[in-house]
Design an enzyme around this catalytic site. Structure first.
Site, PDB file in Angstrom:
ATOM      1  N   LYS A 144     119.578  -1.371   3.437  1.00  0.00           N
ATOM      2  CA  LYS A 144     120.177  -0.560   2.468  1.00  0.00           C
ATOM      3  C   LYS A 144     121.386   0.614   2.768  1.00  0.00           C
ATOM      4  O   LYS A 144     122.249   0.489   2.107  1.00  0.00           O
ATOM      5  CB  LYS A 144     119.463   0.085   1.330  1.00  0.00           C
ATOM      6  N   CYS A 195     118.927   2.534  11.458  1.00  0.00           N
ATOM      7  CA  CYS A 195     117.508   1.935  11.512  1.00  0.00           C
ATOM      8  C   CYS A 195     116.068   2.952  11.234  1.00  0.00           C
ATOM      9  O   CYS A 195     116.276   4.086  11.713  1.00  0.00           O
ATOM     10  CB  CYS A 195     117.599   1.180  12.984  1.00  0.00           C
ATOM     11  N   ARG A 208     116.646   9.255  11.658  1.00  0.00           N
ATOM     12  CA  ARG A 208     115.457   9.820  12.232  1.00  0.00           C
ATOM     13  C   ARG A 208     115.664  10.826  13.380  1.00  0.00           C
ATOM     14  O   ARG A 208     116.314   9.925  14.397  1.00  0.00           O
ATOM     15  CB  ARG A 208     114.082   9.082  12.277  1.00  0.00           C
ATOM     16  N   ASP A 240     121.908  15.057  11.004  1.00  0.00           N
ATOM     17  CA  ASP A 240     121.233  15.390   9.700  1.00  0.00           C
ATOM     18  C   ASP A 240     119.748  15.529   9.932  1.00  0.00           C
ATOM     19  O   ASP A 240     118.870  16.093   9.124  1.00  0.00           O
ATOM     20  CB  ASP A 240     121.344  14.376   8.559  1.00  0.00           C
ATOM     21  N   GLU A 273     112.062  18.603  14.365  1.00  0.00           N
ATOM     22  CA  GLU A 273     112.562  19.082  13.061  1.00  0.00           C
ATOM     23  C   GLU A 273     111.467  19.625  12.306  1.00  0.00           C
ATOM     24  O   GLU A 273     111.414  20.517  11.333  1.00  0.00           O
ATOM     25  CB  GLU A 273     113.452  18.379  12.204  1.00  0.00           C
ATOM     26  N   HIS A 319     118.435  17.764   7.272  1.00  0.00           N
ATOM     27  CA  HIS A 319     117.589  16.392   6.747  1.00  0.00           C
ATOM     28  C   HIS A 319     117.986  16.508   5.068  1.00  0.00           C
ATOM     29  O   HIS A 319     116.962  16.364   4.210  1.00  0.00           O
ATOM     30  CB  HIS A 319     116.025  16.349   6.917  1.00  0.00           C
TER      31      HIS A 319
END
Ligand code: NAD
Length: 325
Positions: free
Chosen positions: A153, A201, A230, A254, A259, A291
């Site tokens: 998406k 992905c 990720r 991001d 993290e 994030h």
């Protein structure tokens, strides 16, 4: 249904508090993250609701099962932070598969534009009435090649955006979507030909460190890299070495491999002990955000709605369309 809501921030309550009441749910908001040390807070609840930097390993899932907690409600699309196999037959895992792919893709393009055209630096300079352009030269994206890894998406939204910029778009996905107007190529070819690489992905055993020392070596000199997916998709040590060697035109992150416990928290008064993160901050062509690709009103509202719809379906024995197996 009684829901224990973990890692609560003020912006979560804006949507979940009123909507939860409409559904008739009793939601208890914990600021604490969901982790080994806090799992027992879930006692007496029917479900826990967790975010991306919470986790549920096999031991915690066993504890949830013993406490008769029926579900883990993920306020995210990604589910790499939950041991899905351990949950099978014990605790139902429900996610929000899609909320606003455009939110993340628009943010990814925003990161590229920022590191490429140095708008973050220009903003600071002009506030000091330093109107010099020295060091702020970028490149046109028009007619350059974008390489999109993962054409789900968000990847599809990113393809649309890149095409809107007049870019030539290449894509890699082990499950190509032939209905898309995009040229699929092998991963190695994408890495070697793209001027801009954007990761879309999920994090799996196969995709961990998909950007590593070897793939970086095959990238074009001056390549732009953006990761809104990720953190562990990128081998951070290899990225830092590539940055030091001057390989990258710019990098937008991001997400970051380590993290957890740092992102979403105010650490400004503390000494940053994560040396890789501290090092990444020193590069003028690296932009790091916490994030937040998902963070739009539309996405937050959709996350709350789908999460509570998932809980409603569970409570009322309806089909669990968003369960992760
Ligand atoms: P999606 O499931 O719609 O698409 C993922 C795509 O990746 C699929 O087409 C899948 O076939 C492909 N894929 C699987 N294995 C692959 C591999 N080895 N190499 C290349 N492609 C592979 O997911 P989505 O909604 O597009 O989200 C993508 C990722 O974005 C999520 O997994 C999540 O980690 C991340 N995300 C980040 C934020 C944020 O705020 N930064 C928000 C939402 C999602």
């Amino acid at each position: 249904m009684k829901i224990a809501f973990f890692s609560t921030k003020p912006y979560d309550k804006i949507w979940f508090e009123p909507m939860g009441k409409e559904y008739g749910f009793d939601i208890h908001f914990f600021e604490a993250p969901f982790q080994r040390e806090t799992v027992t807070l879930a006692r007496g609840f029917d479900a826990v609701c967790i975010f991306v930097n919470d986790y549920a390993d096999a031991g915690m899932i066993e504890q949830l099962y013993e406490m008769q907690v029926k579900a883990i409600l993920l306020r995210s699309a990604g589910f790499n932070h939950v041991d899905i196999q351990a949950a099978e037959g014990k605790v139902c895992v429900l996610r929000v598969p899609s909320y606003s792919p455009e939110a993340v893709a628009e943010f990814a393009m925003g990161m590229i534009l920022t590191v490429n055209r140095y708008t973050h630096k220009a903003y600071n300079r002009t506030r000091d009435f330093n109107m010099s352009l020295n060091g702020l030269m970028g490149v046109d994206l028009y007619q350059k090649t974008a390489g999109i890894i993962g054409t789900g998406k968000i990847g599809q939204a990113m393809i649309r955006i890149c095409k809107g910029f007049g870019m030539h778009v290449l894509a890699y996905d082990p499950y190509p979507n032939r209905s898309l107007d995009v040229e699929y190529v092998p991963l190695e070819q994408l890495m070697a030909s793209a001027d801009l690489i954007s990761l879309h992905c999920p994090l799996t055993a196969e995709t961990k460190h998909i950007v590593n020392r070897s793939t970086i070596a095959h990238m074009k000199q001056g390549v732009y890299l953006v990761n809104t997916s990720r953190g562990a998709l990128i081998d951070t040590d290899a990225l830092i070495d590539g940055l030091v060697a001057g390989k990258f035109g710019g990098v937008g992150l991001d997400v970051y491999e380590e993290e957890e416990g740092i992102f979403y928290e105010d650490k400004s008064g503390e000494i940053m002990r994560d040396e890789n993160l501290a090092r990444l901050m020193t590069f003028p062509n690296v932009l790091i955000t916490s994030h937040m690709g998902f963070f739009t009103k539309e996405a937050m509202q959709a996350i709350a709605k789908v999460t509570l719809d998932n809980a409603y379906a569970l409570e009322n024995g309806l089909p669990l369309v968003n369960s992760v197996k």
